[in-house]
Design a protein around this motif. Structure first.
Motif, PDB file in Angstrom:
ATOM      1  N   ARG A   2      45.197 -23.597  33.790  1.00  0.00           N
ATOM      2  CA  ARG A   2      45.567 -22.882  34.997  1.00  0.00           C
ATOM      3  C   ARG A   2      45.609 -23.872  36.149  1.00  0.00           C
ATOM      4  N   ILE A  81      57.108 -24.959  36.787  1.00  0.00           N
ATOM      5  CA  ILE A  81      55.649 -25.102  36.834  1.00  0.00           C
ATOM      6  C   ILE A  81      55.041 -24.226  37.922  1.00  0.00           C
ATOM      7  N   TYR A  84      53.842 -20.861  36.827  1.00  0.00           N
ATOM      8  CA  TYR A  84      52.669 -20.803  35.949  1.00  0.00           C
ATOM      9  C   TYR A  84      51.580 -19.892  36.515  1.00  0.00           C
ATOM     10  N   TYR A  88      50.272 -15.852  35.123  1.00  0.00           N
ATOM     11  CA  TYR A  88      48.874 -15.555  34.787  1.00  0.00           C
ATOM     12  C   TYR A  88      48.251 -14.535  35.741  1.00  0.00           C
ATOM     13  N   THR A  93      56.400 -12.355  32.723  1.00  0.00           N
ATOM     14  CA  THR A  93      56.895 -13.616  32.173  1.00  0.00           C
ATOM     15  C   THR A  93      58.415 -13.631  32.017  1.00  0.00           C
ATOM     16  N   TRP A  96      60.055 -16.841  33.406  1.00  0.00           N
ATOM     17  CA  TRP A  96      59.514 -17.946  32.596  1.00  0.00           C
ATOM     18  C   TRP A  96      60.186 -17.968  31.222  1.00  0.00           C
ATOM     19  N   SER A 100      62.896 -20.596  29.120  1.00  0.00           N
ATOM     20  CA  SER A 100      62.253 -21.273  27.988  1.00  0.00           C
ATOM     21  C   SER A 100      63.114 -21.220  26.739  1.00  0.00           C
ATOM     22  N   CYS A 107      56.011 -23.650  26.501  1.00  0.00           N
ATOM     23  CA  CYS A 107      56.556 -22.509  27.249  1.00  0.00           C
ATOM     24  C   CYS A 107      56.168 -21.182  26.605  1.00  0.00           C
ATOM     25  N   ALA A 110      52.310 -20.460  26.644  1.00  0.00           N
ATOM     26  CA  ALA A 110      51.831 -20.055  27.965  1.00  0.00           C
ATOM     27  C   ALA A 110      52.218 -18.612  28.257  1.00  0.00           C
ATOM     28  N   ALA A 114      49.473 -15.694  28.891  1.00  0.00           N
ATOM     29  CA  ALA A 114      49.456 -14.970  30.162  1.00  0.00           C
ATOM     30  C   ALA A 114      49.533 -13.463  29.923  1.00  0.00           C
ATOM     31  N   GLN A 152      45.690 -30.191  38.888  1.00  0.00           N
ATOM     32  CA  GLN A 152      45.137 -28.886  38.554  1.00  0.00           C
ATOM     33  C   GLN A 152      43.644 -28.886  38.845  1.00  0.00           C
TER      34      GLN A 152
END
Length: 198
Positions: A2, A81, A84, A88, A93, A96, A100, A107, A110, A114, A152
């Protein structure tokens, strides 16, 4: 993993302004009391609050993404990014996954994680800080690469009762994207390399 952006908070402080007064020598006679100095204080401003990022609002798509170019690839990777934290925090998604490719393990993993996090009644999502982004054109109008350096910080997952659990120690990472332009950007693969602390 995260991620979130780190924002510095700057605190300002003010000093004291001291002023005094003096008297000239008067005629000879009884001693007079010395005047009292006046002290004026300037209020100290409160610290400037950190900007807050609402991770439940999707990030804005940069205009540079509309162009199949090295700059467009860097912008698209940065935008991807930045989604992201949003996926979450919300479990949404759709964008995203739209970006992907089926070949992108990072991808798809994640997105699934999420969705599972939100389904379990928990939320995550902390903004990421991209400190550098570079695009490379491999085949004009078709194949591209992009490299990002990402910070991060430690991340926390929060349950329905508001209890938080740290899920990652955070760190600095280099992301390498393989990308295709087909009228829009598709992320074919993502490689991640941790950067050792100096």
């Amino acid at each position: 993993m995260r991620m979130r952006a780190q924002v510095a908070v700057v605190a300002l402080s003010a000093g004291l302004v001291v002023s005094g007064c003096t008297t000239a020598d008067g005629p000879t006679g009884p001693t007079t009391a010395e005047p009292t100095a006046t002290v004026t204080t300037t209020p100290t401003p409160s610290p400037t609050p950190s900007p807050t990022f609402d991770v439940t609002v999707p990030p804005e798509r940069p205009e540079a993404m509309a162009t199949p170019s090295a700059d467009g690839a860097a912008a698209a990777a940065t935008y991807f990014i930045s989604l992201y934290a949003y996926i979450y925090a919300t479990g949404d998604t759709s964008t995203w996954r739209q970006m992907s490719a089926e070949t992108c393990t990072f991808c798809l993993d994640a997105a699934g994680d999420a969705e599972a996090t939100i389904a379990s009644g928990k939320t995550g999502g902390t903004p990421v800080e991209v400190t550098s982004a570079e695009g490379i054109e491999l085949t004009p109008g078709e194949w591209y690469k992009a490299g990002l350096r990402v910070i991060q910080p430690p991340t926390i997952e929060v349950d329905a009762s508001g209890n938080g659990t740290q899920t990652s120690d955070g760190g600095t990472y280099d992301f390498d994207f393989a990308m295709t332009w087909n009228g829009d950007w598709v992320i074919d693969s993502v490689g991640i390399e941790p950067i050792a602390a100096e």
